[in-house]
Design a protein around this motif. Structure first.
Motif, mmCIF file in Angstrom:
data_model
loop_
_atom_site.group_PDB
_atom_site.id
_atom_site.type_symbol
_atom_site.label_atom_id
_atom_site.label_comp_id
_atom_site.label_asym_id
_atom_site.label_seq_id
_atom_site.Cartn_x
_atom_site.Cartn_y
_atom_site.Cartn_z
ATOM 1 N N SER A 232 30.720 15.995 10.230
ATOM 2 C CA SER A 232 30.457 14.990 9.202
ATOM 3 C C SER A 232 30.342 13.588 9.807
ATOM 4 C CB SER A 232 31.575 15.003 8.152
ATOM 5 O OG SER A 232 32.811 14.659 8.747
ATOM 6 N N ARG A 233 29.604 12.739 9.103
ATOM 7 C CA ARG A 233 29.450 11.315 9.385
ATOM 8 C C ARG A 233 28.404 11.002 10.452
ATOM 9 N NH1 ARG A 233 35.405 8.698 9.863
ATOM 10 N NH2 ARG A 233 34.086 6.879 10.214
ATOM 11 N N VAL A 234 28.368 11.721 11.566
ATOM 12 C CA VAL A 234 27.561 11.279 12.713
ATOM 13 C C VAL A 234 26.136 11.821 12.644
ATOM 14 C CG1 VAL A 234 29.459 10.805 14.286
ATOM 15 C CG2 VAL A 234 28.635 13.145 14.067
ATOM 16 N N VAL A 235 25.389 11.400 11.650
ATOM 17 C CA VAL A 235 24.070 11.978 11.403
ATOM 18 C C VAL A 235 23.056 11.612 12.490
ATOM 19 C CG1 VAL A 235 23.495 10.067 9.817
ATOM 20 C CG2 VAL A 235 22.188 12.191 9.743
ATOM 21 N N GLY A 236 22.966 10.341 12.865
ATOM 22 C CA GLY A 236 21.987 9.939 13.885
ATOM 23 C C GLY A 236 22.299 10.539 15.240
ATOM 24 N N TYR A 237 23.547 10.476 15.627
ATOM 25 C CA TYR A 237 23.989 11.023 16.915
ATOM 26 C C TYR A 237 23.753 12.530 16.978
ATOM 27 C CZ TYR A 237 27.203 11.767 20.876
ATOM 28 O OH TYR A 237 27.752 12.102 22.095
ATOM 29 N N SER A 238 24.049 13.237 15.889
ATOM 30 C CA SER A 238 23.862 14.678 15.851
ATOM 31 C C SER A 238 22.397 15.052 16.042
ATOM 32 C CB SER A 238 24.370 15.242 14.516
ATOM 33 O OG SER A 238 25.748 15.000 14.353
ATOM 34 N N ALA A 239 21.525 14.362 15.334
ATOM 35 C CA ALA A 239 20.096 14.653 15.450
ATOM 36 C C ALA A 239 19.596 14.402 16.868
ATOM 37 C CB ALA A 239 19.311 13.799 14.453
ATOM 38 N N ALA A 240 20.062 13.316 17.473
ATOM 39 C CA ALA A 240 19.643 12.991 18.830
ATOM 40 C C ALA A 240 20.116 14.045 19.827
ATOM 41 C CB ALA A 240 20.182 11.619 19.224
ATOM 42 N N LYS A 241 21.359 14.479 19.706
ATOM 43 C CA LYS A 241 21.896 15.466 20.641
ATOM 44 C C LYS A 241 21.250 16.838 20.438
ATOM 45 C CE LYS A 241 24.738 12.961 23.063
ATOM 46 N NZ LYS A 241 24.524 12.724 24.500
ATOM 47 N N ALA A 242 20.909 17.184 19.193
ATOM 48 C CA ALA A 242 20.165 18.417 18.960
ATOM 49 C C ALA A 242 18.802 18.350 19.643
ATOM 50 C CB ALA A 242 20.005 18.665 17.462
ATOM 51 N N GLY A 243 18.193 17.167 19.602
ATOM 52 C CA GLY A 243 16.933 16.972 20.312
ATOM 53 C C GLY A 243 17.085 17.143 21.809
ATOM 54 N N ILE A 244 18.217 16.703 22.364
ATOM 55 C CA ILE A 244 18.468 16.855 23.792
ATOM 56 C C ILE A 244 18.578 18.329 24.166
ATOM 57 C CG2 ILE A 244 20.240 16.524 25.579
ATOM 58 C CD1 ILE A 244 20.565 13.670 24.477
ATOM 59 N N ASP A 245 19.215 19.133 23.323
ATOM 60 C CA ASP A 245 19.287 20.572 23.586
ATOM 61 C C ASP A 245 17.887 21.164 23.719
ATOM 62 O OD1 ASP A 245 22.026 20.399 23.412
ATOM 63 O OD2 ASP A 245 22.233 21.920 21.846
#
Length: 278
Positions: free
Chosen positions: A167-180
């Protein structure tokens, strides 16, 4: 005989490693770990004093290191840094993309919703993490690929938020999923076009205490915050990670011991990613 074989498999002697974001808690630990394995380490960051402090620790321990100032979101600065490193040390063999982070405006607080988040904040966090990984891969990866015999190892830094909803870290999560995804894509791209000497992998750390998350996870007296307690309850190991617990995985991925390992994302998380909470 076995000791000699292990030493050869996991030694990074004479290899030149660039660690972006190498002046932070985890980045600094990674830079020092690579130096202990024998690498000559470039600590790359925006703050010369902080990068210099990590270099001083490495050299005090007998390692070889230098600080280079550059912003991972600025291609021209990275190209200048690359050329300087090659001028000094001849080549680049390892790239660790540790630079990244989050900003409050791209985090959804308890009293806000996704509809309140400014898209510019989301864009800034995605740029910092994803573009800040892409550009070093292009600039330093090119130096690896254009050798007479192309070889090099890139290690990107993912996150638990890439594979589990946090929860909460929407921008960071999307960016790290992109890194995967980018890690896997680039692993295929470089191996097919430049040969099996080019490898790209990633590490997905669990929860480690750093500058950016300390106040979210710990109270001023060192006790757990509510969020910190939730994380510990969902981590089978029952604790946060220690920065040096990332080093064996990093050294393995960078060494000849992982010469047939390509395109993987390795969790170092105390079991957080596999536990349902039940």
């Amino acid at each position: 005989m076995a000791e000699l074989i292990l030493s050869k498999l996991f030694s990074l002697k004479e290899r030149v490693a660039v660690v972006t974001g190498g002046s932070g808690v985890l980045g600094g630990a990674m830079a020092k770990g690579l130096a202990l394995a024998g690498a000559r380490v470039v600590v790359l960051g925006r703050n010369e004093a902080r990068a210099g402090a990590v270099v001083a620790e490495i050299t005090a321990g007998g390692g070889e290191s230098m600080a280079v100032v550059a912003d991972v979101s600025d291609r021209s600065q990275l190209e200048i840094a690359r050329d300087y490193i090659i001028q000094c040390w001849g080549e680049i063999d390892i790239l660790v993309n540790m630079a990244g982070g989050n900003i409050p405006a791209a985090t959804i607080t308890a009293d806000a919703t996704i509809f309140d988040m400014p898209h510019a904040a989301f864009e800034e966090v995605v740029s910092l993490n994803l573009l800040g990984t892409l550009l070093p891969c292009q600039v330093f990866g090119q130096a690896m690929a254009e050798k007479n015999q192309p070889h090099g190892c890139i290690v990107n830094i993912s996150s638990m938020s890439a594979i589990r909803v946090i929860s909460r870290v929407v921008g960071y999560s999307a960016a790290k999923a992109g890194i995967d995804n980018f890690t896997r894509w680039l692993a295929v791209e470089l191996a097919q076009k430049y040969g099996d000497g080019m490898r790209v992998n990633a590490i997905a750390p669990g929860f480690f205490i750093g500058e950016q998350n300390r106040d979210l996870l710990l109270n001023s007296d060192g006790s757990l915050t509510v969020r910190g307690q939730k994380i510990i309850e969902h981590t089978p190991a029952g604790r946060f990670g220690k920065s040096d617990e990332l080093l064996s995985t990093l050294i393995w991925l960078c060494s000849s011991g992982a010469s047939f390992v390509n395109g993987v994302v390795v969790p170092v998380d105390g079991g957080f990613s596999i536990y349902s909470g039940v």
